[in-house]
Design a protein around this motif. Sequence first.
Motif, PDB file in Angstrom:
ATOM      1  N   ASP A 219     -28.778  42.803   6.915  1.00 41.08           N
ATOM      2  CA  ASP A 219     -27.499  42.855   7.767  1.00 41.08           C
ATOM      3  C   ASP A 219     -26.347  42.239   7.459  1.00 41.08           C
ATOM      4  OD1 ASP A 219     -28.954  45.316   8.745  1.00 41.08           O
ATOM      5  OD2 ASP A 219     -29.135  44.175  10.606  1.00 41.08           O
ATOM      6  N   GLU A 220     -26.660  40.671   7.238  1.00 41.91           N
ATOM      7  CA  GLU A 220     -25.671  39.970   7.093  1.00 41.91           C
ATOM      8  C   GLU A 220     -25.319  40.083   5.602  1.00 41.91           C
ATOM      9  OE1 GLU A 220     -24.128  37.109   9.469  1.00 41.91           O
ATOM     10  OE2 GLU A 220     -24.586  39.174  10.114  1.00 41.91           O
ATOM     11  N   LYS A 221     -26.012  40.473   4.722  1.00 46.56           N
ATOM     12  CA  LYS A 221     -25.709  40.534   3.438  1.00 46.56           C
ATOM     13  C   LYS A 221     -24.721  41.769   3.008  1.00 46.56           C
ATOM     14  CE  LYS A 221     -29.373  38.087   0.888  1.00 46.56           C
ATOM     15  NZ  LYS A 221     -28.611  37.578  -0.112  1.00 46.56           N
ATOM     16  N   ASP A 222     -24.960  42.791   4.084  1.00 47.41           N
ATOM     17  CA  ASP A 222     -23.965  43.887   4.124  1.00 47.41           C
ATOM     18  C   ASP A 222     -22.538  43.626   4.313  1.00 47.41           C
ATOM     19  OD1 ASP A 222     -26.213  45.832   3.671  1.00 47.41           O
ATOM     20  OD2 ASP A 222     -26.220  46.402   5.797  1.00 47.41           O
ATOM     21  N   LEU A 223     -22.337  42.203   4.503  1.00 48.44           N
ATOM     22  CA  LEU A 223     -20.800  41.900   4.670  1.00 48.44           C
ATOM     23  C   LEU A 223     -20.213  41.452   3.309  1.00 48.44           C
ATOM     24  CD1 LEU A 223     -21.195  39.920   7.933  1.00 48.44           C
ATOM     25  CD2 LEU A 223     -20.243  42.200   7.804  1.00 48.44           C
ATOM     26  N   LYS A 224     -21.165  41.505   2.401  1.00 48.61           N
ATOM     27  CA  LYS A 224     -20.682  40.829   1.088  1.00 48.61           C
ATOM     28  C   LYS A 224     -19.432  41.573   0.557  1.00 48.61           C
ATOM     29  CE  LYS A 224     -22.284  39.635  -3.502  1.00 48.61           C
ATOM     30  NZ  LYS A 224     -23.581  39.691  -4.514  1.00 48.61           N
ATOM     31  N   GLY A 225     -18.344  41.033   0.258  1.00 49.49           N
ATOM     32  CA  GLY A 225     -17.184  41.639  -0.273  1.00 49.49           C
ATOM     33  C   GLY A 225     -16.112  41.750   0.771  1.00 49.49           C
ATOM     34  N   ARG A 226     -16.637  41.623   2.077  1.00 50.63           N
ATOM     35  CA  ARG A 226     -15.287  41.786   3.088  1.00 50.63           C
ATOM     36  C   ARG A 226     -14.845  40.730   3.564  1.00 50.63           C
ATOM     37  NH1 ARG A 226     -18.726  45.487   7.635  1.00 50.63           N
ATOM     38  NH2 ARG A 226     -16.915  44.873   8.808  1.00 50.63           N
ATOM     39  N   THR A 227     -13.487  40.966   4.073  1.00 51.63           N
ATOM     40  CA  THR A 227     -12.778  39.930   4.563  1.00 51.63           C
ATOM     41  C   THR A 227     -13.135  39.843   6.051  1.00 51.63           C
ATOM     42  OG1 THR A 227     -11.165  40.019   3.038  1.00 51.63           O
ATOM     43  CG2 THR A 227     -10.425  39.045   5.189  1.00 51.63           C
ATOM     44  N   ILE A 228     -13.328  38.795   6.754  1.00 50.31           N
ATOM     45  CA  ILE A 228     -13.466  38.592   8.101  1.00 50.31           C
ATOM     46  C   ILE A 228     -12.412  37.277   8.605  1.00 50.31           C
ATOM     47  CG2 ILE A 228     -15.862  39.348   8.128  1.00 50.31           C
ATOM     48  CD1 ILE A 228     -16.963  36.784   8.242  1.00 50.31           C
TER      49      ILE A 228
ATOM     50  N   LYS B 183     -19.038  36.250   0.518  1.00 50.91           N
ATOM     51  CA  LYS B 183     -19.598  36.327  -0.920  1.00 50.91           C
ATOM     52  C   LYS B 183     -21.288  36.585  -0.861  1.00 50.91           C
ATOM     53  CE  LYS B 183     -15.834  35.360  -3.486  1.00 50.91           C
ATOM     54  NZ  LYS B 183     -15.533  36.090  -4.184  1.00 50.91           N
ATOM     55  N   ASP B 184     -21.808  36.099   0.170  1.00 51.61           N
ATOM     56  CA  ASP B 184     -23.180  36.542   0.449  1.00 51.61           C
ATOM     57  C   ASP B 184     -23.671  35.914   1.747  1.00 51.61           C
ATOM     58  OD1 ASP B 184     -25.761  37.101  -0.294  1.00 51.61           O
ATOM     59  OD2 ASP B 184     -26.041  35.601  -1.863  1.00 51.61           O
ATOM     60  N   ALA B 185     -25.099  36.258   2.172  1.00 55.40           N
ATOM     61  CA  ALA B 185     -25.789  35.568   3.215  1.00 55.40           C
ATOM     62  C   ALA B 185     -26.951  35.040   2.708  1.00 55.40           C
ATOM     63  CB  ALA B 185     -25.766  36.661   4.182  1.00 55.40           C
TER      64      ALA B 185
ATOM     65  N   GLU C 252     -16.630  27.489  -2.829  1.00 54.25           N
ATOM     66  CA  GLU C 252     -17.515  28.546  -2.147  1.00 54.25           C
ATOM     67  C   GLU C 252     -18.157  27.527  -0.773  1.00 54.25           C
ATOM     68  OE1 GLU C 252     -20.628  30.580  -3.838  1.00 54.25           O
ATOM     69  OE2 GLU C 252     -19.169  32.170  -4.416  1.00 54.25           O
ATOM     70  N   TYR C 253     -18.213  27.714   0.487  1.00 52.25           N
ATOM     71  CA  TYR C 253     -18.672  27.387   1.555  1.00 52.25           C
ATOM     72  C   TYR C 253     -19.689  28.068   2.321  1.00 52.25           C
ATOM     73  CZ  TYR C 253     -14.418  24.685   0.761  1.00 52.25           C
ATOM     74  OH  TYR C 253     -13.334  23.927   0.352  1.00 52.25           O
ATOM     75  N   ALA C 254     -20.551  27.416   3.038  1.00 50.01           N
ATOM     76  CA  ALA C 254     -21.439  28.280   4.122  1.00 50.01           C
ATOM     77  C   ALA C 254     -21.463  27.828   5.439  1.00 50.01           C
ATOM     78  CB  ALA C 254     -22.838  27.878   3.428  1.00 50.01           C
ATOM     79  N   VAL C 255     -21.662  28.684   6.197  1.00 48.32           N
ATOM     80  CA  VAL C 255     -21.430  28.428   8.033  1.00 48.32           C
ATOM     81  C   VAL C 255     -22.828  29.190   8.557  1.00 48.32           C
ATOM     82  CG1 VAL C 255     -19.872  30.521   8.555  1.00 48.32           C
ATOM     83  CG2 VAL C 255     -20.027  28.734   9.902  1.00 48.32           C
ATOM     84  N   PRO C 256     -23.219  28.421   9.498  1.00 49.47           N
ATOM     85  CA  PRO C 256     -24.424  28.954  10.120  1.00 49.47           C
ATOM     86  C   PRO C 256     -23.996  29.956  11.255  1.00 49.47           C
ATOM     87  CG  PRO C 256     -24.574  26.721  10.255  1.00 49.47           C
ATOM     88  CD  PRO C 256     -23.120  27.040   9.651  1.00 49.47           C
ATOM     89  N   VAL C 257     -24.777  31.138  11.008  1.00 55.24           N
ATOM     90  CA  VAL C 257     -24.317  32.490  12.128  1.00 55.24           C
ATOM     91  C   VAL C 257     -25.573  32.856  12.736  1.00 55.24           C
ATOM     92  CG1 VAL C 257     -22.338  33.228  10.528  1.00 55.24           C
ATOM     93  CG2 VAL C 257     -24.685  33.984  10.111  1.00 55.24           C
TER      94      VAL C 257
ATOM     95  N   LEU D   7     -26.915  31.750   7.200  1.00 50.01           N
ATOM     96  CA  LEU D   7     -25.619  31.512   6.819  1.00 50.01           C
ATOM     97  C   LEU D   7     -24.907  32.391   6.001  1.00 50.01           C
ATOM     98  CD1 LEU D   7     -27.754  28.685   5.957  1.00 50.01           C
ATOM     99  CD2 LEU D   7     -25.557  27.697   6.565  1.00 50.01           C
ATOM    100  N   LEU D   8     -23.595  32.503   6.481  1.00 51.44           N
ATOM    101  CA  LEU D   8     -22.588  33.404   5.588  1.00 51.44           C
ATOM    102  C   LEU D   8     -22.179  32.462   4.570  1.00 51.44           C
ATOM    103  CD1 LEU D   8     -20.742  35.766   7.564  1.00 51.44           C
ATOM    104  CD2 LEU D   8     -22.520  36.261   6.282  1.00 51.44           C
ATOM    105  N   VAL D   9     -22.040  32.722   3.268  1.00 48.73           N
ATOM    106  CA  VAL D   9     -21.528  32.353   1.934  1.00 48.73           C
ATOM    107  C   VAL D   9     -19.939  32.770   1.868  1.00 48.73           C
ATOM    108  CG1 VAL D   9     -21.325  31.262  -0.258  1.00 48.73           C
ATOM    109  CG2 VAL D   9     -23.641  31.571   1.088  1.00 48.73           C
ATOM    110  N   PHE D  10     -18.957  32.051   1.893  1.00 45.12           N
ATOM    111  CA  PHE D  10     -17.614  32.563   1.832  1.00 45.12           C
ATOM    112  C   PHE D  10     -16.570  31.504   0.955  1.00 45.12           C
ATOM    113  CE2 PHE D  10     -17.838  29.680   5.378  1.00 45.12           C
ATOM    114  CZ  PHE D  10     -16.769  28.897   5.342  1.00 45.12           C
ATOM    115  N   THR D  11     -15.500  32.348   0.840  1.00 44.02           N
ATOM    116  CA  THR D  11     -14.311  31.369   0.149  1.00 44.02           C
ATOM    117  C   THR D  11     -13.289  31.451   1.233  1.00 44.02           C
ATOM    118  OG1 THR D  11     -13.584  33.203  -0.996  1.00 44.02           O
ATOM    119  CG2 THR D  11     -14.959  31.853  -2.141  1.00 44.02           C
ATOM    120  N   ARG D  12     -12.429  30.652   1.003  1.00 49.61           N
ATOM    121  CA  ARG D  12     -10.950  30.669   1.943  1.00 49.61           C
ATOM    122  C   ARG D  12      -9.821  30.926   1.187  1.00 49.61           C
ATOM    123  NH1 ARG D  12     -10.356  25.202   3.790  1.00 49.61           N
ATOM    124  NH2 ARG D  12      -9.250  25.688   5.630  1.00 49.61           N
ATOM    125  N   PRO D  13      -9.589  32.305   1.105  1.00 50.69           N
ATOM    126  CA  PRO D  13      -8.385  33.042   0.128  1.00 50.69           C
ATOM    127  C   PRO D  13      -7.177  32.220   0.492  1.00 50.69           C
ATOM    128  CG  PRO D  13      -9.412  34.623   1.650  1.00 50.69           C
ATOM    129  CD  PRO D  13     -10.310  33.603   1.778  1.00 50.69           C
TER     130      PRO D  13
END
Length: 247
Positions: free
Chosen positions: A64-73, A108-110, A146-151, A131-137
């Motif tokens: 379910d978390e990987k389904d967020l890949k490519g989305r902005t939050i 970017k990923d989970a 890339e960074y990661a934050v526990p969710v 963890l969600l992997v993300f960038t800070r645009p």
Amino acid sequence: MNTGIKMALGATAVLVLAVGGEFAYLHHRNVEDAKPLAKVEYKTDPDIETLYGLKHEHPMSLKDEKDLKGRTIWMSAGGQMDYYPYNGRVDYAHSAGVLLGAEKLLVKDAVEQVAPKTAAFRIPQGDKQVLLVFTRPDDKTDPTKEYAVPVGYKQGGDYSISSDQIFFYEDPHVSFHYWGPQVWQAIDEHRAIVGMSEFEVQMALGQVSDPHGEKTGDRMVQYDDQGKPKMVTFEGGKATKIEDVKK
């Protein structure tokens, strides 16, 4: 007139007065009941209405978390979540900082990874952390880093994931557009200004706070503000004074 008659007449008079009083009361009550009820106006809190209408994903697994890949939050739990450098593995040893309110993230990923048992996290370690992997645009230094934050975490075969409590899935600048450009500029600069509500100050300074009083909007609240504490006085639902707290 003899005494007995006087007593009887007196009792009758009292009874007449009592009955008359009852009729008068009933007449008054019936007249009042016949009047149209006064219109009661209920004020609704637009923030509460907006929060109830926000989108939720209800994630229950890593997939379910990987389904967020490519989305902005965007960050909702500002000032609470440490994030870490990510290069195929989460570098738990070096916190990159704390994510702030309304900060934009590109997912970017989970991933799952075993977290250090000796470290303190707002999210439990479990057998593995999610963890969600993300960038800070909006990061002017390196928007692609890339960074990661526990969710959430995995314990045995079960997942517990808190993304719905940590993020906005829709741009809060749009959802809470009625706050106005001045308030949103202050939030994006992570500073409080006079006239803000408690919720707006929380978005600006973070959720780590210590309220002095039970009535929201009429009390003093101390905010950690990334280790630079501020005391904010609220009256009538608005901030009236903002002071640095000496350590």
